[in-house]
Design a protein around this motif. Structure first.
Motif, mmCIF file in Angstrom:
data_model
loop_
_atom_site.group_PDB
_atom_site.id
_atom_site.type_symbol
_atom_site.label_atom_id
_atom_site.label_comp_id
_atom_site.label_asym_id
_atom_site.label_seq_id
_atom_site.Cartn_x
_atom_site.Cartn_y
_atom_site.Cartn_z
ATOM 1 N N SER A 97 0.778 -1.190 0.072
ATOM 2 C CA SER A 97 0.012 -0.099 0.076
ATOM 3 C C SER A 97 0.921 1.091 -0.189
ATOM 4 O O SER A 97 1.173 1.727 0.961
ATOM 5 C CB SER A 97 -0.885 -0.114 1.293
ATOM 6 O OG SER A 97 -1.897 1.054 1.499
ATOM 7 N N LYS A 161 1.862 2.470 13.770
ATOM 8 C CA LYS A 161 1.024 2.104 12.689
ATOM 9 C C LYS A 161 1.102 0.361 12.346
ATOM 10 O O LYS A 161 0.124 -0.197 12.172
ATOM 11 C CB LYS A 161 1.289 2.882 11.473
ATOM 12 C CG LYS A 161 0.614 4.163 11.444
ATOM 13 C CD LYS A 161 1.158 5.034 10.227
ATOM 14 C CE LYS A 161 0.607 6.431 10.662
ATOM 15 N NZ LYS A 161 0.812 7.406 9.819
ATOM 16 N N LYS A 165 -2.544 -1.512 12.746
ATOM 17 C CA LYS A 165 -3.185 -2.028 11.482
ATOM 18 C C LYS A 165 -2.728 -3.508 11.394
ATOM 19 O O LYS A 165 -3.447 -4.146 10.357
ATOM 20 C CB LYS A 165 -2.708 -1.371 10.399
ATOM 21 C CG LYS A 165 -2.995 0.186 10.418
ATOM 22 C CD LYS A 165 -2.905 0.857 9.150
ATOM 23 C CE LYS A 165 -3.104 2.386 9.314
ATOM 24 N NZ LYS A 165 -3.139 3.190 7.799
HETATM 25 N N1 CTP Z 1 -3.741 4.033 3.970
HETATM 26 C C1 CTP Z 1 -4.876 3.252 3.269
HETATM 27 N N2 CTP Z 1 -6.303 3.915 3.270
HETATM 28 C C2 CTP Z 1 -6.244 5.066 3.951
HETATM 29 C C3 CTP Z 1 -5.210 5.706 4.568
HETATM 30 C C4 CTP Z 1 -4.055 5.274 4.392
HETATM 31 O O1 CTP Z 1 -4.631 2.301 2.641
HETATM 32 N N3 CTP Z 1 -7.712 5.591 3.762
HETATM 33 C C5 CTP Z 1 -2.430 3.288 3.976
HETATM 34 C C6 CTP Z 1 -1.271 4.148 3.131
HETATM 35 O O2 CTP Z 1 -1.403 3.650 1.795
HETATM 36 C C7 CTP Z 1 -0.224 3.709 3.899
HETATM 37 C C8 CTP Z 1 -0.573 3.428 5.483
HETATM 38 O O3 CTP Z 1 -2.146 3.453 5.381
HETATM 39 O O4 CTP Z 1 0.371 2.573 3.562
HETATM 40 C C9 CTP Z 1 -0.295 4.692 6.455
HETATM 41 O O5 CTP Z 1 -0.807 5.981 5.781
HETATM 42 P P1 CTP Z 1 -0.715 6.969 6.670
HETATM 43 O O6 CTP Z 1 -1.359 8.226 5.964
HETATM 44 O O7 CTP Z 1 0.705 7.278 7.078
HETATM 45 O O8 CTP Z 1 -1.457 6.692 8.018
HETATM 46 P P2 CTP Z 1 -2.902 6.966 8.511
HETATM 47 O O9 CTP Z 1 -3.127 5.508 9.000
HETATM 48 O O10 CTP Z 1 -3.850 7.542 7.469
HETATM 49 O O11 CTP Z 1 -2.739 7.981 9.822
HETATM 50 P P3 CTP Z 1 -2.289 9.443 9.801
HETATM 51 O O12 CTP Z 1 -2.451 9.797 8.290
HETATM 52 O O13 CTP Z 1 -3.286 9.991 10.735
HETATM 53 O O14 CTP Z 1 -0.973 9.749 10.339
#
Ligand code: CTP
Ligand code: CA
Length: 224
Positions: A97, A161, A165
């Motif tokens: 991802s 994370k 997850k």
């Molecule tokens: N991701 C996803 N779907 C979403 C948001 C994020 O699949 N709606 C995936 C991204 O592709 C990445 C990972 O989750 O591999 C982490 O994304 P990131 O933006 O760093 O983390 P978030 O969980 O969205 O948390 P935040 O933005 O609050 O740090």
């Protein structure tokens, strides 16, 4: 073509990858989006294909050609990306991802172009599904790799994370002061439950090959 599927550390494996940004419409001509060139994800797709994998790349809008031998599915919004991934994930043995998915979408996109009148315009945003977390939580989850763009304590945020997850691996990069975004080069801190390694600053294509090799090794170690 046959050789492509029979050689390499991911020979014959089905790999599903997300890449690029998503665009969340505000009205017919405007959107809310994330910064992402898609380069890292496209490099990972090319590297996985070169490692023998059968690669499907679900991609938001980017200005990049499809890597050779990779099936590309074009999407625009996070909901479209979510649907495209869920349709294909049952067949995948690896999910990577890299997409910069918009965390929020506009609650009620305007059907007509918004004319400028008010001095202050408020947009109501609603959470998008977390595609990566949903894939990792499936009982038949593929080997699941997340990316994390962080500022500050990279390793602490990324490990949080990984655990929250339930991922098999996370690749974190430092985006302080805009590093990593439109650059040709990048560096990654790669973590998995109980371990990790650093992949030093290098062109994204080389970095992607190193990451794919690491995925293959970790899958083997996990007996998958
Ligand atoms: N991701 C996803 N779907 C979403 C948001 C994020 O699949 N709606 C995936 C991204 O592709 C990445 C990972 O989750 O591999 C982490 O994304 P990131 O933006 O760093 O983390 P978030 O969980 O969205 O948390 P935040 O933005 O609050 O740090
Ligand atoms: Ca996010």
């Amino acid at each position: 073509l046959r050789e492509r599927f029979t050689d390499g550390p991911l020979a014959g494996r089905r790999v599903l990858i997300t890449a690029g940004p998503t665009r969340e419409p505000v009205d017919p001509v405007r959107f809310v989006g994330n910064r992402s060139s898609g380069r890292m994800g496209y490099a990972v797709a090319a590297a996985a294909a070169a490692a023998g994998a059968r690669v499907c790349l679900v991609s938001g809008p980017v200005a990049l050609p499809s890597p050779p031998g990779v099936e590309r599915v074009a999407v625009e919004t996070a909901l479209e990306m979510h649907a495209a991934v869920m349709e294909r994930v049952a067949q995948a043995e690896v999910f990577i991802s890299t997409a910069a998915v918009a965390d929020y979408r506009v609650a009620e996109p305007a059907l007509e172009k918004i004319k400028k009148r008010a001095d202050i315009l408020e947009l109501r945003l609603v959470r998008n599904p977390d595609i990566l977390a949903e894939v990792a939580a499936r009982p038949d989850a593929p080997f699941t790799v997340g990316f994390a763009a962080e500022t500050g304590d990279l390793e602490r945020h990324a490990r949080a994370k990984l655990e929250a997850k339930g991922l098999d691996m996370i690749a974190a990069n430092d985006v302080s002061a805009g590093r990593g975004f439109d650059a040709e080069e990048n560096a990654l801190e790669v973590l998995w439950p109980g371990g990790g390694t650093s992949l030093g600053r290098q062109p994204k294509t080389a970095l992607a090959r190193a990451l794919v090799a690491l995925v293959a090794r970790r899958m083997e170690a996990a007996g998958r």
